[in-house]
Design a protein around this motif. Structure first.
Motif, PDB file in Angstrom:
ATOM      1  N   LEU A   1       0.885  -1.127   0.001  1.00 11.81           N
ATOM      2  CA  LEU A   1       0.189  -0.070  -0.097  1.00 11.81           C
ATOM      3  C   LEU A   1       0.606   1.244   0.107  1.00 11.81           C
ATOM      4  O   LEU A   1       0.444   2.270  -0.545  1.00 11.81           O
TER       5      LEU A   1
ATOM      6  N   ALA B   1      -2.919   4.352  -5.300  1.00 17.70           N
ATOM      7  CA  ALA B   1      -3.845   3.504  -4.454  1.00 17.70           C
ATOM      8  C   ALA B   1      -5.145   4.545  -4.223  1.00 17.70           C
ATOM      9  O   ALA B   1      -4.832   5.633  -3.998  1.00 17.70           O
TER      10      ALA B   1
ATOM     11  N   ARG C   1      -7.717   5.667   1.714  1.00 15.08           N
ATOM     12  CA  ARG C   1      -7.577   4.728   2.701  1.00 15.08           C
ATOM     13  C   ARG C   1      -8.545   5.318   4.048  1.00 15.08           C
ATOM     14  O   ARG C   1      -8.375   6.419   4.251  1.00 15.08           O
TER      15      ARG C   1
ATOM     16  N   GLU D   1      -7.738  -7.124  -5.522  1.00 16.08           N
ATOM     17  CA  GLU D   1      -8.731  -6.269  -5.584  1.00 16.08           C
ATOM     18  C   GLU D   1      -8.146  -4.655  -5.765  1.00 16.08           C
ATOM     19  O   GLU D   1      -8.372  -4.047  -6.733  1.00 16.08           O
ATOM     20  N   VAL D   2      -7.252  -4.269  -4.945  1.00 16.86           N
ATOM     21  CA  VAL D   2      -6.721  -2.879  -4.961  1.00 16.86           C
ATOM     22  C   VAL D   2      -5.918  -2.843  -6.079  1.00 16.86           C
ATOM     23  O   VAL D   2      -5.791  -1.877  -6.796  1.00 16.86           O
TER      24      VAL D   2
ATOM     25  N   SER E   1      -7.782  -0.740  -9.165  1.00 16.54           N
ATOM     26  CA  SER E   1      -7.247   0.735  -9.099  1.00 16.54           C
ATOM     27  C   SER E   1      -6.264   1.122 -10.303  1.00 16.54           C
ATOM     28  O   SER E   1      -6.164   2.324 -10.528  1.00 16.54           O
TER      29      SER E   1
ATOM     30  N   TYR F   1     -10.499   1.975   0.603  1.00 12.87           N
ATOM     31  CA  TYR F   1     -10.308   0.687   1.172  1.00 12.87           C
ATOM     32  C   TYR F   1     -10.114   1.027   2.684  1.00 12.87           C
ATOM     33  O   TYR F   1      -9.715   2.287   2.967  1.00 12.87           O
TER      34      TYR F   1
ATOM     35  N   LEU G   1     -13.522  -2.844   1.237  1.00  9.34           N
ATOM     36  CA  LEU G   1     -13.393  -2.287  -0.043  1.00  9.34           C
ATOM     37  C   LEU G   1     -14.596  -1.513  -0.263  1.00  9.34           C
ATOM     38  O   LEU G   1     -15.649  -2.078  -0.362  1.00  9.34           O
TER      39      LEU G   1
END
Length: 398
Positions: free
Chosen positions: A77, A84, A87, A141-142, A146, A159, A168
């Motif tokens: 991350l 990304a 958050r 997923e990220v 993204s 996320y 998410l």
């Protein structure tokens, strides 16, 4: 004055001594009880403190053991930086979902809840199961979504990654998943017209073409099925759930996998048995073909509940109809335009589910076929591993 006055004094002295002894015993018992209760209380307090400390330590140890790559995910991350999405804290997740009040559905990786961002936008929040996986689904997923920006790919807004939970945050798609509109068992929903089904199939094909060719890296989804296709207010399809996705360099397609991944009924043969070929973007093509055939048939491809044995495996049945140039007898076909849409979807799907990956078209070719004329279509070879009817049914059912 009694002659036995001495005895009376002795008796009184004995009674006094007995009383003193009795009081002494009571005091002793009281002290012992007090000391015991105090000791027990101290022990309880110490035990509670120890338990709290131990619970806190175990919670941290358990979380880090459970997510063996916890530090790797955090590093991922950080390295992703501006790429990304935003958050959020777990408290933010609870606030935006009103403490998970409105559940939209349940998937294999966790529950999905309706939420709202501070700017008023509705979102769908997927809370990943804490007891499942080692964080790979979260990274997939990220890392994959993204990188994307396409009308047929669901948007990822943010996320959450904390010890309390992982979540998410996606764009909210009001019409839910495709499966609610294609299977006959969902009789409460209005059946979609063939032109709309055709446009949905075309949109999904464009989304997959984008994943395979339009990104800076090639993204293989590995779980294309009606449940993972979301429909917005205009029934524009959006591919979702990238928990099983694989990312590979754009010029490469063949990847190595230690085991099969996907959903039974949509998994390409080579994914669970390398004898059939290499795993590549053509594996998504197979899943797409199986899904579109379910859109055409209005039911699962394998259905033991139908009346005739020949109809248990729908792809086999539909291929026979086309091979014999018979009417497919599907509901809702009102004109030649509908008939053309249906035949396009069927023929393209039969090409997509060819047993050999090399015989399947790329998604770019699938889009061309769907957008083109039926006159340019070649009739596909029989795509089944076993051609005898009974063997085909037994093989697929098992």
């Amino acid at each position: 004055m009694s002659l036995f006055g001495g005895s009376d004094n002795l008796s009184n002295h004995s009674d006094f001594s007995t009383t003193i002894c009795h009081l002494h015993c009571q005091m002793t018992h009281f002290l012992i009880a007090a000391i015991t209760i105090t000791g027990i209380g101290v022990l309880i307090i110490l035990a509670l403190c120890f338990k709290k400390r131990l619970s806190s330590d175990n919670s941290t140890v358990f979380w880090k053991k459970k997510c063996k790559d916890y530090q790797n995910i955090e590093a991922f991350l950080r390295n992703y930086g501006s790429l990304a999405p935003k958050r959020y804290n777990y408290s933010d997740i609870k606030r935006m979902t009103n403490s998970f009040k409105h559940k939209l559905g349940e998937g294999g990786s966790g529950g999905v809840y309706k939420g709202k961002l501070l700017d008023g936008r509705n979102v769908a929040v997927k809370v990943l199961n804490g007891s499942k996986g080692n964080g790979e689904d979260f990274i997939n997923e990220v890392a994959s979504i993204s990188r994307t920006s396409h009308v047929n790919i669901v948007g990822l807004f943010g996320y959450c990654f904390e010890s309390q939970g992982r979540a998410l945050i996606y764009e909210f798609v009001p019409n839910g998943s495709l499966e609610k509109f294609i299977y006959e068992k969902y009789s409460t929903n209005k059946q979609l017209k063939w032109e709309k089904l055709y446009q949905i199939a075309l949109g999904i094909a464009r989304g997959l073409e984008y994943l395979h060719r339009g990104c800076s890296t090639r993204i293989l989804h590995f779980d294309i099925k009606p449940h993972n296709i979301l429909l917005d207010e205009d029934f524009c399809p959006k591919i979702s759930d990238f928990g099983l996705a694989k990312i590979c360099p754009r010029k490469e397609s063949i990847i190595s996998m230690t085991g099969a991944r996907g959903t039974v009924g949509y998994i390409a043969p080579e994914v669970f048995c390398r004898h059939f070929g290499e795993v590549s973007h053509k594996s998504d093509v197979y899943s797409y073909g199986m899904m579109v055939l379910e859109m055409v048939g209005g039911r699962k491809n394998v259905d033991d509940g139908v009346g005739r044995t020949s109809e248990i495996y729908f792809p086999y049945w539909i291929y026979e109809r086309l091979e014999l140039d018979e009417e497919v007898e599907l509901q809702g076909i009102e004109n030649e335009e509908d008939n053309a849409c249906v035949r396009k979807m069927i023929i393209v799907s039969l090409w997509c589910i060819q047993t050999s990956p090399s015989s399947r078209p790329a998604m770019s070719r699938v889009v061309e076929m769907l957008e083109g004329s039926l006159d340019s279509f070649q009739f596909p070879p029989k795509p089944f591993i076993s051609s005898p009817r009974s063997e085909a049914v037994d093989s697929v059912t098992s």
